[in-house]
Design a protein around this motif. Sequence first.
Motif, PDB file in Angstrom:
ATOM      1  N   VAL A   1       0.834  -1.205   0.000  1.00 23.98           N
ATOM      2  CA  VAL A   1       0.000   0.000   0.000  1.00 23.98           C
ATOM      3  C   VAL A   1       0.869   1.256   0.000  1.00 23.98           C
ATOM      4  N   VAL A   2       1.939   1.255   0.807  1.00 26.45           N
ATOM      5  CA  VAL A   2       2.738   2.476   0.951  1.00 26.45           C
ATOM      6  C   VAL A   2       3.578   2.784  -0.286  1.00 26.45           C
ATOM      7  N   LYS A   3       3.605   1.880  -1.249  1.00 26.41           N
ATOM      8  CA  LYS A   3       4.363   2.151  -2.469  1.00 26.41           C
ATOM      9  C   LYS A   3       3.772   3.310  -3.266  1.00 26.41           C
ATOM     10  N   SER A   4       2.487   3.579  -3.099  1.00 30.38           N
ATOM     11  CA  SER A   4       1.854   4.691  -3.817  1.00 30.38           C
ATOM     12  C   SER A   4       1.818   5.967  -2.982  1.00 30.38           C
ATOM     13  N   VAL A   5       2.477   5.943  -1.811  1.00 30.75           N
ATOM     14  CA  VAL A   5       2.497   7.102  -0.922  1.00 30.75           C
ATOM     15  C   VAL A   5       3.778   7.898  -1.154  1.00 30.75           C
ATOM     16  N   VAL A   6       3.661   9.224  -1.169  1.00 31.67           N
ATOM     17  CA  VAL A   6       4.837  10.089  -1.265  1.00 31.67           C
ATOM     18  C   VAL A   6       5.405  10.272   0.136  1.00 31.67           C
ATOM     19  N   ASP A   7       6.646   9.831   0.334  1.00 29.88           N
ATOM     20  CA  ASP A   7       7.276   9.978   1.643  1.00 29.88           C
ATOM     21  C   ASP A   7       7.547  11.450   1.928  1.00 29.88           C
ATOM     22  N   PRO A   8       7.194  11.928   3.114  1.00 25.11           N
ATOM     23  CA  PRO A   8       7.453  13.339   3.435  1.00 25.11           C
ATOM     24  C   PRO A   8       8.941  13.623   3.519  1.00 25.11           C
ATOM     25  N   ALA A   9       9.302  14.872   3.323  1.00 24.26           N
ATOM     26  CA  ALA A   9      10.710  15.262   3.369  1.00 24.26           C
ATOM     27  C   ALA A   9      11.227  15.192   4.803  1.00 24.26           C
TER      28      ALA A   9
ATOM     29  N   ASP B   1       2.210  22.184  -2.155  1.00 27.40           N
ATOM     30  CA  ASP B   1       1.494  20.963  -2.540  1.00 27.40           C
ATOM     31  C   ASP B   1       1.020  20.212  -1.298  1.00 27.40           C
ATOM     32  N   TYR B   2      -0.070  19.481  -1.461  1.00 23.55           N
ATOM     33  CA  TYR B   2      -0.576  18.605  -0.402  1.00 23.55           C
ATOM     34  C   TYR B   2      -0.318  17.169  -0.847  1.00 23.55           C
ATOM     35  N   ILE B   3       0.675  16.533  -0.220  1.00 20.22           N
ATOM     36  CA  ILE B   3       1.103  15.216  -0.711  1.00 20.22           C
ATOM     37  C   ILE B   3       0.517  14.053   0.085  1.00 20.22           C
ATOM     38  N   LYS B   4      -0.199  14.344   1.177  1.00 29.68           N
ATOM     39  CA  LYS B   4      -0.814  13.259   1.932  1.00 29.68           C
ATOM     40  C   LYS B   4      -2.030  12.738   1.190  1.00 29.68           C
ATOM     41  N   LYS B   5      -2.217  11.434   1.242  1.00 33.63           N
ATOM     42  CA  LYS B   5      -3.424  10.870   0.640  1.00 33.63           C
ATOM     43  C   LYS B   5      -4.650  11.289   1.449  1.00 33.63           C
TER      44      LYS B   5
ATOM     45  N   ASP C   1      -9.119   8.651  -9.593  1.00 37.40           N
ATOM     46  CA  ASP C   1      -9.118   7.385  -8.864  1.00 37.40           C
ATOM     47  C   ASP C   1      -8.844   7.586  -7.372  1.00 37.40           C
ATOM     48  N   PHE C   2      -9.085   6.516  -6.614  1.00 36.55           N
ATOM     49  CA  PHE C   2      -8.933   6.543  -5.161  1.00 36.55           C
ATOM     50  C   PHE C   2      -7.512   6.934  -4.752  1.00 36.55           C
ATOM     51  N   GLY C   3      -7.417   7.859  -3.800  1.00 33.58           N
ATOM     52  CA  GLY C   3      -6.148   8.184  -3.169  1.00 33.58           C
ATOM     53  C   GLY C   3      -5.223   9.075  -3.962  1.00 33.58           C
ATOM     54  N   ALA C   4      -5.575   9.421  -5.203  1.00 37.42           N
ATOM     55  CA  ALA C   4      -4.677  10.218  -6.040  1.00 37.42           C
ATOM     56  C   ALA C   4      -4.877  11.710  -5.785  1.00 37.42           C
ATOM     57  N   SER C   5      -3.837  12.489  -6.108  1.00 32.74           N
ATOM     58  CA  SER C   5      -3.935  13.951  -6.130  1.00 32.74           C
ATOM     59  C   SER C   5      -3.528  14.419  -7.523  1.00 32.74           C
TER      60      SER C   5
ATOM     61  N   ASP D   1       0.065  14.240  -9.099  1.00 29.24           N
ATOM     62  CA  ASP D   1       1.013  14.608  -8.043  1.00 29.24           C
ATOM     63  C   ASP D   1       1.258  13.443  -7.088  1.00 29.24           C
ATOM     64  N   VAL D   2       0.183  12.742  -6.697  1.00 26.63           N
ATOM     65  CA  VAL D   2       0.274  11.573  -5.824  1.00 26.63           C
ATOM     66  C   VAL D   2      -0.404  10.417  -6.537  1.00 26.63           C
ATOM     67  N   LYS D   3       0.275   9.281  -6.613  1.00 26.68           N
ATOM     68  CA  LYS D   3      -0.248   8.146  -7.361  1.00 26.68           C
ATOM     69  C   LYS D   3      -1.540   7.620  -6.746  1.00 26.68           C
ATOM     70  N   ALA D   4      -2.393   7.066  -7.602  1.00 27.03           N
ATOM     71  CA  ALA D   4      -3.641   6.459  -7.136  1.00 27.03           C
ATOM     72  C   ALA D   4      -3.346   5.191  -6.344  1.00 27.03           C
ATOM     73  N   ASN D   5      -4.275   4.830  -5.490  1.00 33.12           N
ATOM     74  CA  ASN D   5      -4.136   3.595  -4.714  1.00 33.12           C
ATOM     75  C   ASN D   5      -4.072   2.406  -5.661  1.00 33.12           C
ATOM     76  N   SER D   6      -2.996   1.649  -5.584  1.00 36.71           N
ATOM     77  CA  SER D   6      -2.785   0.566  -6.549  1.00 36.71           C
ATOM     78  C   SER D   6      -3.178  -0.807  -6.009  1.00 36.71           C
ATOM     79  N   VAL D   7      -3.300  -0.947  -4.679  1.00 38.05           N
ATOM     80  CA  VAL D   7      -3.632  -2.237  -4.073  1.00 38.05           C
ATOM     81  C   VAL D   7      -5.143  -2.304  -3.848  1.00 38.05           C
ATOM     82  N   HIS D   8      -5.775  -3.356  -4.373  1.00 42.40           N
ATOM     83  CA  HIS D   8      -7.228  -3.462  -4.254  1.00 42.40           C
ATOM     84  C   HIS D   8      -7.622  -3.878  -2.840  1.00 42.40           C
ATOM     85  N   ILE D   9      -8.762  -3.356  -2.406  1.00 41.95           N
ATOM     86  CA  ILE D   9      -9.222  -3.612  -1.042  1.00 41.95           C
ATOM     87  C   ILE D   9      -9.556  -5.092  -0.815  1.00 41.95           C
ATOM     88  N   ALA D  10      -9.762  -5.841  -1.892  1.00 42.77           N
ATOM     89  CA  ALA D  10     -10.035  -7.277  -1.746  1.00 42.77           C
ATOM     90  C   ALA D  10      -8.853  -8.013  -1.113  1.00 42.77           C
ATOM     91  N   TRP D  11      -7.652  -7.417  -1.184  1.00 40.37           N
ATOM     92  CA  TRP D  11      -6.492  -8.046  -0.556  1.00 40.37           C
ATOM     93  C   TRP D  11      -6.587  -8.024   0.968  1.00 40.37           C
TER      94      TRP D  11
END
Length: 704
Positions: A369-377, A468-472, A539-543, A562-572
Amino acid sequence: MAKKLCGTNYPVSICFIVVNEFCERFSYYGMKAVLTLYFLNYIGWDKDLSTAVYHAFSSLCYFTPIMGALIADSWLGKFKTIIYLSIIYVIGHVVKSVGAIPTVGSSDVHIALSVVGLILIAFGTGGIKPCVAAFGGDQFDEEHGSERQKFFSIFYMSINAGSLLSTVITPVLRSDVQCFGGDCYALAFGVPAALMIVALVVFTVGSGMYKMTPPQGNILLEVCNCIGFAIKNRWKRSKYDSKKKHWLDWAEEKYSRRLIQEIKMVLRVLVLYIPLPMFWALFDQQGSRWTLQSTRMNMAFGKHFTIEPDQMQMLNALLILLFVPIFDLIIYPLIGLCKINVTPLRKMAVGMIFAALAFGAATMVEINVVKSVVDPAPAGKCLLQVFNLAEGNVSLRMPGSDLFQEMIPNLQDPAQYETLPASGEDLEFQVTFNGKTSVCNTTFHQREAYSLILYPDTAGINCHVVSDYIKKNENGKPLLRFLSTQPEAINITIGEVSFYLPSEYSMSLNQTVDRGEYSAVSCSSPSGKCSELNLGLLDFGASYTFILVEESGNIVAQRMEDVKANSVHIAWQIPQYVLLTIGEVMFSITGLEFSYSQAPVNMKSVLQAGWLLTVAFGNVIVLIVAEGAGLEQWKEFLLFAGLLLGVCIIFSIMAYFYTYVDPDQLDKTYLEDSGKEEDDDDEDHVKKKSNDVKLNKRGKSTKM
């Protein structure tokens, strides 16, 4: 004589009790399903504080049943206790719902109302918890034991039905109904409040049909007094008399030997309870950490159906209804056919292992899940991406840095944020376009994210920096903003959300919209060039940043992610819910069954209180870890899994040395003790030793 249902031995009064329990459980679980997201999105607390308060509330809900049992058994009786505490319960729901109305006071008022409401709800739901089921059992005559057993099955089904329906419905009320300009938490809390009012009314209507037993004293209070007297007496007299075999024997001066022997048996079981809170620490995170994980996942099932993040909790109630008969009718009998001796304590140990595996699965999901998250500076650094609005490639250089070595094409979507030093002083950028170099000086603040916008002017290239607002988005919905390149005001409307761009190179506010396909978004401008925009799938979670440019006489939107969409499906998440529910079936249901089989009849309420306290302390553990550990989420999940495996080993060792008691032999032993007491009071100590030996011989020697 109590009225019966259609010629059966079932009292009519149980209908009111079952309906009351269904409505009350709907009320409780419905409110609790949206609670974490309410703290996060409405109150504005961070994830750790939201989790901590959620589990503090859950813990209080399991401390207060002891209070309810004491009030019912020692003072008011079950009926009045249920009525009075249900009124407090209703008031708590109403206060909680009012606190979710944005127009009622400031944020401090909302927090105060929410906290007061939750405290009242905790006292209400916890206080009536030990009373309602027991009150339903009181409605049956002693000769109708089989009917009473079936009633408890129906009662249990009503609990799960209320839980299942509420965790499906209230998240929908929260998200699909918009009020006060956002998610309608007031309605999501108001409907459970209405169900609790219905529960109270239904229970009150049946008052003329109930069989009521007066308060007969609380055995839990008597047990505590006996233990306290034994400790006090031992402290005072142990220096002069050290002949007592067991520390509880110091209470013989005031309490009967039968009561003391019963307490000894109960304490043997309560010692086994010591490791159990760790299981509940994992189990109750379904409504907190697992729900927060859901918000960062793709919740779409096909093009037209999506699930809310707080709806995933309904899987537990659904799977419980499925797994209980499967285990009772298929799995346990099959294991028995294989000649494997599966004792209750072994089942509980295996249940712990399944719960640990569930958190292992949650860890794997979280890592992806965290692969689509932008790590804060980090401290002393900031993040920067660059938008090139010039009609051609530009070169960007920072003196003394090797960043931005490649040419930046026009309207290129930046692949990632770059990390820059942020000392609070101006940074110099050298921008080259068509052989002409311009210099931009900009100040950045540490731990912030920025977009550097390069646009042409008469002197060459100019620079403009926006934050920019980088938090999902905490509710999982997409965020977007617009950047205009047009020399006129532009209005854009998406549903009920409006974006306004007053002038050239202006940036709109970042706002939330629903996830979906937006192929024809309303747009207006004085020139008429902007009438409709195709934004595609948000899509979900994107900016997103959409840059408005002119093509062939019309304004179109160029999409930047700016921030990638959620790539992991909730079915997981389904495997972790399956594993945890298997653990619950093997641990929780078996644990109650084991506890009840190992104690005298009149001590079962003491074990029930002990069992509820393990749940309370489990939530306290989560509260401490959430606020104190400060770990990344996947590391925290792994920590809990490891802790439970360690506790499982300790519990297994304790269980190995536990000797099971045959409940059929308990009363016979007590009768022998009583007869011997009447024969000769002068030989008490000798006979006590003899009875202890008999108890040990009659206990089963099966381990674990």
